[in-house]
Enzyme design. Structure first.
Site, PDB file in Angstrom:
ATOM      1  N   LYS A   9      -5.922  13.640   2.673  1.00  0.00           N
ATOM      2  CA  LYS A   9      -6.334  14.107   3.771  1.00  0.00           C
ATOM      3  C   LYS A   9      -5.826  14.043   4.952  1.00  0.00           C
ATOM      4  CE  LYS A   9      -4.736   9.660   5.282  1.00  0.00           C
ATOM      5  NZ  LYS A   9      -4.477   9.436   6.118  1.00  0.00           N
TER       6      LYS A   9
ATOM      7  N   ALA B 144       4.964   9.517   1.534  1.00  0.00           N
ATOM      8  CA  ALA B 144       5.194   9.161   2.520  1.00  0.00           C
ATOM      9  C   ALA B 144       4.528   9.825   4.095  1.00  0.00           C
ATOM     10  CB  ALA B 144       6.590   9.093   2.883  1.00  0.00           C
ATOM     11  N   ALA B 145       3.800  10.940   3.710  1.00  0.00           N
ATOM     12  CA  ALA B 145       3.616  11.342   5.108  1.00  0.00           C
ATOM     13  C   ALA B 145       2.373  11.686   5.923  1.00  0.00           C
ATOM     14  CB  ALA B 145       3.734  13.624   4.530  1.00  0.00           C
ATOM     15  N   GLY B 146       1.411  10.791   5.706  1.00  0.00           N
ATOM     16  CA  GLY B 146      -0.048  10.596   6.191  1.00  0.00           C
ATOM     17  C   GLY B 146      -0.817  11.003   6.093  1.00  0.00           C
ATOM     18  N   MET B 147      -0.338  11.893   4.584  1.00  0.00           N
ATOM     19  CA  MET B 147      -1.561  12.697   3.884  1.00  0.00           C
ATOM     20  C   MET B 147      -2.588  11.282   2.899  1.00  0.00           C
ATOM     21  SD  MET B 147      -1.108  16.439   3.767  1.00  0.00           S
ATOM     22  CE  MET B 147       1.410  16.696   3.674  1.00  0.00           C
ATOM     23  N   ALA B 148      -2.056  10.504   2.770  1.00  0.00           N
ATOM     24  CA  ALA B 148      -2.807   9.555   1.321  1.00  0.00           C
ATOM     25  C   ALA B 148      -2.083   9.848  -0.007  1.00  0.00           C
ATOM     26  CB  ALA B 148      -3.844   9.458   1.680  1.00  0.00           C
ATOM     27  N   GLY B 149      -1.072  10.951  -0.286  1.00  0.00           N
ATOM     28  CA  GLY B 149      -0.827  11.031  -1.448  1.00  0.00           C
ATOM     29  C   GLY B 149      -1.326  10.680  -2.391  1.00  0.00           C
ATOM     30  N   GLY B 150      -0.065   9.520  -2.382  1.00  0.00           N
ATOM     31  CA  GLY B 150      -0.308   8.375  -3.827  1.00  0.00           C
ATOM     32  C   GLY B 150      -2.217   7.422  -3.513  1.00  0.00           C
TER      33      GLY B 150
ATOM     34  N   ASP C  34      -6.626   3.387   1.821  1.00  0.00           N
ATOM     35  CA  ASP C  34      -6.869   4.628   1.353  1.00  0.00           C
ATOM     36  C   ASP C  34      -7.434   5.735   0.482  1.00  0.00           C
ATOM     37  OD1 ASP C  34      -6.306   5.531   4.346  1.00  0.00           O
ATOM     38  OD2 ASP C  34      -4.802   6.215   3.670  1.00  0.00           O
TER      39      ASP C  34
HETATM   40  P1  ATP Z   1      -1.421   7.301   3.680  1.00  0.00           P
HETATM   41  O1  ATP Z   1      -1.436   8.234   4.590  1.00  0.00           O
HETATM   42  O2  ATP Z   1      -2.109   6.605   2.504  1.00  0.00           O
HETATM   43  O3  ATP Z   1       0.124   5.532   4.403  1.00  0.00           O
HETATM   44  P2  ATP Z   1       1.222   8.993   2.644  1.00  0.00           P
HETATM   45  O4  ATP Z   1       1.170  10.135   3.178  1.00  0.00           O
HETATM   46  O5  ATP Z   1       2.198   8.020   4.079  1.00  0.00           O
HETATM   47  O6  ATP Z   1      -0.322   7.863   2.491  1.00  0.00           O
HETATM   48  P3  ATP Z   1       1.997   8.668  -0.215  1.00  0.00           P
HETATM   49  O7  ATP Z   1       2.123   9.544  -0.054  1.00  0.00           O
HETATM   50  O8  ATP Z   1       0.494   8.511  -0.330  1.00  0.00           O
HETATM   51  O9  ATP Z   1       1.992   7.662   1.559  1.00  0.00           O
HETATM   52  O10 ATP Z   1       3.130   7.177  -0.890  1.00  0.00           O
HETATM   53  C1  ATP Z   1       4.032   6.571   0.219  1.00  0.00           C
HETATM   54  C2  ATP Z   1       4.392   5.272  -0.628  1.00  0.00           C
HETATM   55  O11 ATP Z   1       4.659   5.068  -2.381  1.00  0.00           O
HETATM   56  C3  ATP Z   1       5.424   6.199  -1.293  1.00  0.00           C
HETATM   57  O12 ATP Z   1       6.985   6.396  -0.492  1.00  0.00           O
HETATM   58  C4  ATP Z   1       6.221   5.751  -2.598  1.00  0.00           C
HETATM   59  O13 ATP Z   1       7.455   4.742  -2.681  1.00  0.00           O
HETATM   60  C5  ATP Z   1       5.078   4.839  -3.276  1.00  0.00           C
HETATM   61  N1  ATP Z   1       3.772   5.743  -4.228  1.00  0.00           N
HETATM   62  C6  ATP Z   1       3.668   4.700  -5.312  1.00  0.00           C
HETATM   63  N2  ATP Z   1       2.980   6.064  -6.096  1.00  0.00           N
HETATM   64  C7  ATP Z   1       2.711   7.189  -5.673  1.00  0.00           C
HETATM   65  C8  ATP Z   1       2.082   8.320  -5.895  1.00  0.00           C
HETATM   66  N3  ATP Z   1       1.326   8.248  -7.128  1.00  0.00           N
HETATM   67  N4  ATP Z   1       2.475   8.906  -5.238  1.00  0.00           N
HETATM   68  C9  ATP Z   1       3.625   9.524  -4.212  1.00  0.00           C
HETATM   69  N5  ATP Z   1       3.826   7.940  -3.549  1.00  0.00           N
HETATM   70  C10 ATP Z   1       3.764   7.053  -4.559  1.00  0.00           C
END
Ligand code: ATP
Length: 293
Positions: A11, A99-105, A139
């Site tokens: 997202k 950890a990109a701000g794209m809610a991958g996890g 998210d």
């Molecule tokens: P948001 O936009 O929700 O803040 P994000 O893009 O910043 O999310 P994510 O990629 O969702 O961050 O992951 C943040 C942290 O969660 C990662 O640094 C990782 O250690 C941990 N993590 C746990 N499960 C996952 C997964 N399936 N994919 C990615 N990261 C994961």
């Protein structure tokens, strides 16, 4: 059904406002989220026992392979609530930068909840899925449904909006890591009180006015993240330099995205950015209206 494959879409936030910190420590948000066509792929297979076995391909080292992975946590949470939910072998093909701000996890976790429901025929209603989802992360409820949605509360109060008008994105993820927790801590210490015009964005979306969507982009967290990581501003300027109509940091960063009104402009920008050494990871994407397609 013994096996199911799901796409877990990334997202972006078209606008993100942080109102105040609640007594429980969470921040009240008001944000318009948009699913984009960059996704992880997960294959879930039923097991005879109660084990969860997760294999990850293509992930960066900071994605945990153990119980800390949000996929694992999501399946465990469903198993705790439903005795009839058994174990699974899961293959996660990771494409969304972490950890990109794209809610991958969060997207992976949402896909896992949906997969449990389908494979073990749990017949969960939306409310039950949302309750489990919000326990994993703010998210995750949004990632169950996707599309163009106004998310409020900590993210769990969702109002679907009209689909976006035709537009194309180029996303740049600089090679830095941003801790969401640290960004929110720093925000609490910040005196400035600028807020994006979320209402303006909602009206722009409802009018299907692409130019206004580009104009109303706004993220309360930029003023916290960018001074700490000036490279983000450089990448924003690079996107503007390639003709983007509007540019914004997504979530707590560091990914920035640019909006283009036609596919050709998007491709030209993508190619130009690819030629810039050390710029980070670059992606082309489009809005996704329905994640079940
Ligand atoms: P948001 O936009 O929700 O803040 P994000 O893009 O910043 O999310 P994510 O990629 O969702 O961050 O992951 C943040 C942290 O969660 C990662 O640094 C990782 O250690 C941990 N993590 C746990 N499960 C996952 C997964 N399936 N994919 C990615 N990261 C994961």
């Amino acid at each position: 059904m013994e096996q199911i494959t799901k796409k877990a879409y990334a997202k972006i936030n078209l606008t993100l406002d942080v109102r105040h910190k609640r007594e429980d420590g969470y921040h009240e948000l008001r944000t318009v989220m948009q699913t984009v066509s960059l996704y992880d792929e997960l294959t879930f297979q039923k097991r005879e026992d109660q084990e969860i076995v997760l294999t990850i391909r293509g992930a960066s080292p900071d994605v945990p392979c153990d119980r800390k992975n949000l996929v694992y946590r999501a399946v465990s949470a469903v198993m705790e609530r439903f005795e009839t939910c058994g174990g699974m072998d899961i293959l996660l093909k990771k494409r969304i930068p972490s950890a990109a701000g794209m809610a991958g996890g969060s997207a992976d976790a949402a896909a896992a909840i949906l997969a449990c429901n389908d494979l073990y025929e749990l017949h969960m209603d939306e409310r039950t899925m949302c309750e489990i989802a919000v326990g994993i992360g703010a998210d995750v409820p949004y990632c169950l449904f996707g599309g163009t949605v106004l998310c409020e509360g900590i993210g769990e109060i969702m109002t679907p909006l009209t689909d976006l008008p035709e537009m194309y994105f180029v996303m740049v993820k600089p090679d830095i890591a941003v801790s969401t927790a640290e960004v929110y801590e720093a925000l609490d210490r910040e005196a400035a009180s600028w807020h994006p015009d979320v209402g303006g964005m909602i009206r722009a979306v409802k009018r299907k006015d692409a130019r206004a969507v580009a104009e109303y982009l706004g993220n309360r967290l930029e003023s916290v993240t960018i001074p700490r990581h000036p490279v983000i501003e450089d990448r924003k300027q690079a996107l503007y330099g390639c003709g983007a109509e509007g540019v914004l940091m997504s979530g707590s960063g560091p990914t920035v995205f640019g909006i283009f009104f036609d596919r050709e402009q998007q491709s030209l920008a993508y190619e130009a950015l690819r030629g810039m050494e050390g710029i980070g990871q670059i992606y082309m994407a489009e809005p996704v209206a329905d994640i079940r397609d």
